[in-house]
Scaffold this active site. Structure first.
Site, short mmCIF file in Angstrom:
data_model
loop_
_atom_site.label_atom_id
_atom_site.label_comp_id
_atom_site.label_asym_id
_atom_site.label_seq_id
_atom_site.Cartn_x
_atom_site.Cartn_y
_atom_site.Cartn_z
N HIS A 107 4.47 0.23 0.54
CA HIS A 107 3.40 0.86 -0.22
C HIS A 107 3.69 2.32 -0.57
CE1 HIS A 107 -0.66 0.44 -1.79
NE2 HIS A 107 -1.00 1.57 -1.22
N ASP A 126 5.40 -4.44 0.76
CA ASP A 126 4.11 -3.77 0.66
C ASP A 126 3.04 -4.63 1.30
OD1 ASP A 126 1.77 -2.44 -0.11
OD2 ASP A 126 2.62 -1.86 -2.03
N SER A 150 -1.99 2.69 -5.95
CA SER A 150 -2.96 2.14 -5.00
C SER A 150 -4.38 2.21 -5.58
CB SER A 150 -2.84 2.88 -3.67
OG SER A 150 -3.56 2.25 -2.65
#
Length: 383
Positions: free
Chosen positions: A358, A325, A187
């Site tokens: 995610h 995601d 991320s």
């Protein structure tokens, strides 16, 4: 989830949102530059991941280090030089630096069992594992001259993570080990690395880089809370509250959270999935709010763009992204991949995991077999 527990989670997340996109005070120029890359490890009390890690996962040797960035922030780093109960002891082990994402700290790499957590999997497979904790997180709340109780401590943006923190942590591991390192980001940890590598930052000390849930563009965020959070990164939160760090249980925060969660389509029970890491729309440097201010800082009326196509074409890259995601959206990843279309074909390994969201890349119980094994094979191919 109990209401109080939910509010605690929400409040903690909003605190971190404000930490990452802080208030630019008029006294910002007083910060100065320190030019220090390391600090005497005996000068600072040992605080970091090691205590929690050894309690959660017995048998691993853990060492604490502290790195001082050029802008004076003291970054806590933890090292697992060998596997469980001394497995994989040897010299010249390949170092790997793990950089967590937004809203969390280095513990993100060891939340599951040892057989499912990337930090321990790498250590057990013979890697020298280093974990960094971004400034403002619980293990990196120190500075050479600034106090986190005052807003000057929070006078930084994620651009500073690119120019100062990424440089300091990579340089430190390189000098400690005498070797180029493999970099793993998730991320926000991918955002800072991609931006840094696009400007040649520390590329000469990186053997390869693995990007899990890569974020460079966010034009296709599909969740309401994600969009709200991304737009809030222009500073409205701190302007609204008037302070850079605040009491998460105070009235102003409570009002803000209620307003945020009252927006149509926002699900405050799924915050980890919903939240995003960067400003909305494009990958550019910090916008100082006016053409005049931007001219003063950049010599142009708009913030410069981080050009992903400038990432060295011979830097080995492993990109793994998921079909579910909502933050590292498939369409946005495709924009990133398009910017890498001239990358050396034998230096770019792309993995698409249809069922992954995610958080699955760091907390999924199947991530070891699906992602980590392929990532380690990629490392071996680029030793």
């Amino acid at each position: 989830m109990a209401v109080h527990s939910l509010l605690s989670v929400v409040a903690a997340i909003v605190v971190l949102v404000v930490m990452v996109h802080p208030h630019r005070a008029a006294s910002a120029s007083s910060r100065g530059r320190f030019g220090v890359k390391s600090v005497d490890q005996g000068d600072i009390a040992v605080t970091g991941l090691c205590t929690s890690a050894t309690i959660m996962h017995a048998g691993y040797k853990c060492q604490e280090y502290h790195v001082v960035t050029d802008d004076g922030y003291i970054i806590s780093m933890s090292r697992f030089p060998q596997g469980r109960n001394g497995e994989g002891v040897g010299s010249n082990k390949q170092p790997v630096l793990l950089q967590h994402g937004l809203l969390v700290d280095g513990m993100t790499w060891m939340l599951n069992s040892a057989n499912e957590s990337l930090a321990f999997i790498l250590a057990d497979n013979g890697y020298d594992v280093w974990i960094s904790n971004t400034r403002g997180t619980r293990f990196s709340r120190r500075h050479l001259s600034l106090d986190p109780a005052y807003k000057e401590f929070w006078d930084w943006t994620w651009d500073d993570l690119v120019t100062d923190e990424l440089s300091a942590t990579i340089d430190f591991v390189f000098k400690q080990t005498g070797q180029k390192l493999h970099y793993v980001g998730h991320s926000l940890g991918t955002l800072t690395a991609l931006a840094g590598f696009s400007e040649g930052n520390q590329v000469d000390k990186v053997k390869s880089a693995a990007m899990l849930s890569p974020i460079a563009y966010v034009s296709h965020i599909t969740t309401a809370l994600g969009n709200l959070a991304a737009k809030a990164f222009v500073g409205e939160i701190t302007d609204l509250l008037g302070i850079a760090e605040f009491n998460p249980f105070g009235a102003p925060v409570s009002i803000f959270l209620k307003a945020l969660c009252a927006n149509p389509g926002v699900d405050c029970y799924d915050l980890i999935t919903e939240m995003t890491a960067i400003r909305y729309g494009k990958l550019a440097k910090f916008d100082y709010g006016s053409a005049r201010s931007n001219m003063e800082h950049y010599g142009q009326p708009t913030p410069p763009i981080y050009n992903m196509s400038n990432i060295p074409k011979d830097l080995p890259l492993f990109l793994s992204y998921g079909g579910k995601d909502k933050l590292s959206d498939v369409k946005d990843v495709q924009i990133l991949l398009d910017s890498l279309r001239f990358h050396d074909v034998d230096k770019l390994d792309i993995q698409f995991v249809k069922e992954f969201a995610h958080a699955d890349f760091i907390m999924g119980v199947t991530a070891n077999n699906i992602v980590y094994n392929q990532m380690m094979a990629f490392f071996r191919n680029h030793q």
